[in-house]
Design an enzyme around this catalytic site. Structure first.
Site, PDB file in Angstrom:
ATOM      1  N   TYR A   1     -29.918  11.280   8.754  1.00 45.11           N
ATOM      2  CA  TYR A   1     -29.784   9.853   9.094  1.00 45.11           C
ATOM      3  C   TYR A   1     -30.461   8.993   8.021  1.00 45.11           C
ATOM      4  CZ  TYR A   1     -30.213   5.706  12.201  1.00 45.11           C
ATOM      5  OH  TYR A   1     -30.159   4.456  12.761  1.00 45.11           O
TER       6      TYR A   1
ATOM      7  N   LYS B   1     -28.664   6.244   5.676  1.00 36.62           N
ATOM      8  CA  LYS B   1     -29.053   4.836   5.658  1.00 36.62           C
ATOM      9  C   LYS B   1     -29.496   4.397   4.262  1.00 36.62           C
ATOM     10  CE  LYS B   1     -28.014   4.110   9.939  1.00 36.62           C
ATOM     11  NZ  LYS B   1     -26.866   3.247  10.274  1.00 36.62           N
TER      12      LYS B   1
HETATM   13  N1  LIG Z   1     -30.799   0.457  18.029  1.00 33.24           N
HETATM   14  C1  LIG Z   1     -31.671   0.706  17.056  1.00 33.24           C
HETATM   15  O1  LIG Z   1     -32.884   0.859  17.286  1.00 33.24           O
HETATM   16  C2  LIG Z   1     -31.218   0.800  15.640  1.00 33.24           C
HETATM   17  C3  LIG Z   1     -32.186   0.788  14.635  1.00 33.24           C
HETATM   18  C4  LIG Z   1     -31.791   0.876  13.327  1.00 33.24           C
HETATM   19  C5  LIG Z   1     -30.444   0.953  13.025  1.00 33.24           C
HETATM   20  N2  LIG Z   1     -29.501   0.955  14.007  1.00 33.24           N
HETATM   21  C6  LIG Z   1     -28.103   1.047  13.611  1.00 33.24           C
HETATM   22  O2  LIG Z   1     -27.346  -0.008  14.189  1.00 33.24           O
HETATM   23  C7  LIG Z   1     -25.985   0.408  14.321  1.00 33.24           C
HETATM   24  C8  LIG Z   1     -25.518   0.022  15.700  1.00 33.24           C
HETATM   25  O3  LIG Z   1     -26.288   0.679  16.666  1.00 33.24           O
HETATM   26  P1  LIG Z   1     -26.542   0.134  18.157  1.00 33.24           P
HETATM   27  O4  LIG Z   1     -27.997   0.242  18.397  1.00 33.24           O
HETATM   28  O5  LIG Z   1     -25.819  -1.142  18.388  1.00 33.24           O
HETATM   29  O6  LIG Z   1     -25.879   1.324  18.969  1.00 33.24           O
HETATM   30  P2  LIG Z   1     -24.806   1.405  20.123  1.00 33.24           P
HETATM   31  O7  LIG Z   1     -24.808   2.821  20.581  1.00 33.24           O
HETATM   32  O8  LIG Z   1     -25.005   0.291  21.108  1.00 33.24           O
HETATM   33  O9  LIG Z   1     -23.446   1.126  19.320  1.00 33.24           O
HETATM   34  C9  LIG Z   1     -22.906   1.989  18.381  1.00 33.24           C
HETATM   35  C10 LIG Z   1     -21.406   2.000  18.577  1.00 33.24           C
HETATM   36  O10 LIG Z   1     -20.828   2.750  17.515  1.00 33.24           O
HETATM   37  C11 LIG Z   1     -19.761   3.486  18.041  1.00 33.24           C
HETATM   38  N3  LIG Z   1     -19.453   4.624  17.191  1.00 33.24           N
HETATM   39  C12 LIG Z   1     -20.154   5.777  17.061  1.00 33.24           C
HETATM   40  N4  LIG Z   1     -19.518   6.593  16.205  1.00 33.24           N
HETATM   41  C13 LIG Z   1     -18.421   5.935  15.777  1.00 33.24           C
HETATM   42  C14 LIG Z   1     -17.368   6.254  14.890  1.00 33.24           C
HETATM   43  N5  LIG Z   1     -17.305   7.436  14.274  1.00 33.24           N
HETATM   44  N6  LIG Z   1     -16.399   5.349  14.684  1.00 33.24           N
HETATM   45  C15 LIG Z   1     -16.416   4.142  15.314  1.00 33.24           C
HETATM   46  N7  LIG Z   1     -17.380   3.803  16.186  1.00 33.24           N
HETATM   47  C16 LIG Z   1     -18.365   4.677  16.407  1.00 33.24           C
HETATM   48  C17 LIG Z   1     -20.240   3.927  19.414  1.00 33.24           C
HETATM   49  O11 LIG Z   1     -19.134   4.300  20.241  1.00 33.24           O
HETATM   50  C18 LIG Z   1     -20.958   2.663  19.874  1.00 33.24           C
HETATM   51  O12 LIG Z   1     -20.086   1.807  20.601  1.00 33.24           O
HETATM   52  C19 LIG Z   1     -25.961   1.897  13.976  1.00 33.24           C
HETATM   53  O13 LIG Z   1     -25.525   2.061  12.644  1.00 33.24           O
HETATM   54  C20 LIG Z   1     -27.418   2.309  14.063  1.00 33.24           C
HETATM   55  O14 LIG Z   1     -27.719   3.401  13.228  1.00 33.24           O
HETATM   56  C21 LIG Z   1     -29.861   0.871  15.314  1.00 33.24           C
END
Ligand SMILES: NC(=O)c1ccc[n+]([C@@H]2O[C@H](COP(=O)([O-])OP(=O)(O)OC[C@H]3O[C@@H](n4cnc5c(N)ncnc54)[C@H](O)[C@@H]3O)[C@@H](O)[C@H]2O)c1
Length: 275
Positions: A170, A174
């Protein structure tokens, strides 16, 4: 009047927050691997006055990326991109993390960059996690930035024997997102468009809740307890940054990654979170 067209990938909490903040009055094509997620978020937003079409697509597939681009182009020239699709270290094996978060994001930025409208702007979501990984060599950074997308997953540093666990995968994904944004912003710039990245800290979403309840739950809870902000962040706070990046106020900002982690990275290097 024809609406401006926005592609949003990732019908999760961060994707929705950014789309709500920046997508009003626009035609939004909302892609997600889970059609149920896309439909749910589209329904919430459409009931709140937005204009959202849900679309099933897998970010790890170039074919699917081209399909959502075609769908968006049926509505007009693509002016905005928000990429908030992704999987976290507790949700997926190494191979899937690399295919979705690393390769998929790189392909999306490349393909949208070929068709983005003049004055267009894109935002992708990486993570603070990439900042905590030890430095890569300049050559490795350059490889992540510039290797042709179809050769990315063959890079030596991305081979299974060089990846410790899903968290390491991961972090590499990133880090690659940040580098890809620097590389692609040049091409986007040739079309008069901008591209940036937000690196969130822990944001309370279903993805983060999976992490809190996963094998690294204690680690995460400790992290936000010992960062200067003393709490996790919210998706709306990431939307604050997207609003700046995607408006004229951000016109001089491109190729940048904005770290927004409540100071967790600072604490990890020089404060109570030091390993
Ligand atoms: N929530 C956190 O703490 C956090 C922190 C740092 C980074 N992020 C990043 O933010 C982004 C969004 O995360 P979030 O927290 O909103 O999560 P979330 O789980 O609410 O949303 C992620 C969405 O991505 C979709 N998804 C997963 N694999 C996929 C694919 N192959 N093709 C299309 N869609 C796909 C899932 O179905 C989901 O609806 C991600 O890239 C995550 O790594 C999140």
């Amino acid at each position: 009047m024809k609406k401006e067209v926005m592609i949003v990938t990732g019908a999760g909490q961060i994707g929705m927050a950014l789309a709500r903040r920046t997508g009003f009055g626009k035609k939004i094509i909302l892609g997600d691997k889970s059609m149920k997620n896309a439909e749910n978020i589209a329904e919430i937003m459409n009931n709140a006055g937005y204009d959202v079409i849900p679309f099933e697509m897998d970010l790890s597939s170039r074919e699917d990326i081209l399909a959502i681009i075609r769908k968006a182009q049926e509505c007009g020239e693509i002016k905005y991109l928000i990429n908030a699709a992704g999987v976290s270290p507790s949700q997926a094996p190494i191979e899937a993390i690399l295919k979705v978060d690393l390769y998929g994001t790189a392909v999306l930025l490349e393909e949208v960059g070929k068709v983005i409208a003049e004055g267009g702007v894109g935002v992708t979501i990486s993570s603070q996690s990439g900042w905590r990984m030890p430095q890569l060599t300049p050559e490795e950074d350059r490889q992540l930035a510039m290797t042709p997308t179809e050769e990315l997953l063959s890079l030596p540093l991305l081979q299974p024997e060089n990846i410790r666990d899903t968290l390491h995968a991961y972090q590499l994904a990133k880090r690659c997102n940040e580098k890809r944004v620097m590389y692609e912003c040049i091409r986007w710039g040739e079309r008069g468009a901008r591209l940036n990245d937000i690196a969130p800290g822990i944001i309370v979403t279903p993805l983060a809740v999976d992490e809190f309840n996963g094998p690294r739950g204690g680690f995460y809870k400790n992290m936000f307890a010992k960062c200067p902000a003393g709490r996790p962040g919210t998706a709306d706070e990431m939307a604050n940054i997207a609003e700046l990046l995607m408006s004229d106020a951000g016109a001089f900002i491109t190729g940048s990654t904005f770290l927004a982690d409540g100071g967790a990275t600072a604490s990890y290097y020089y404060g109570p979170l030091q390993p």
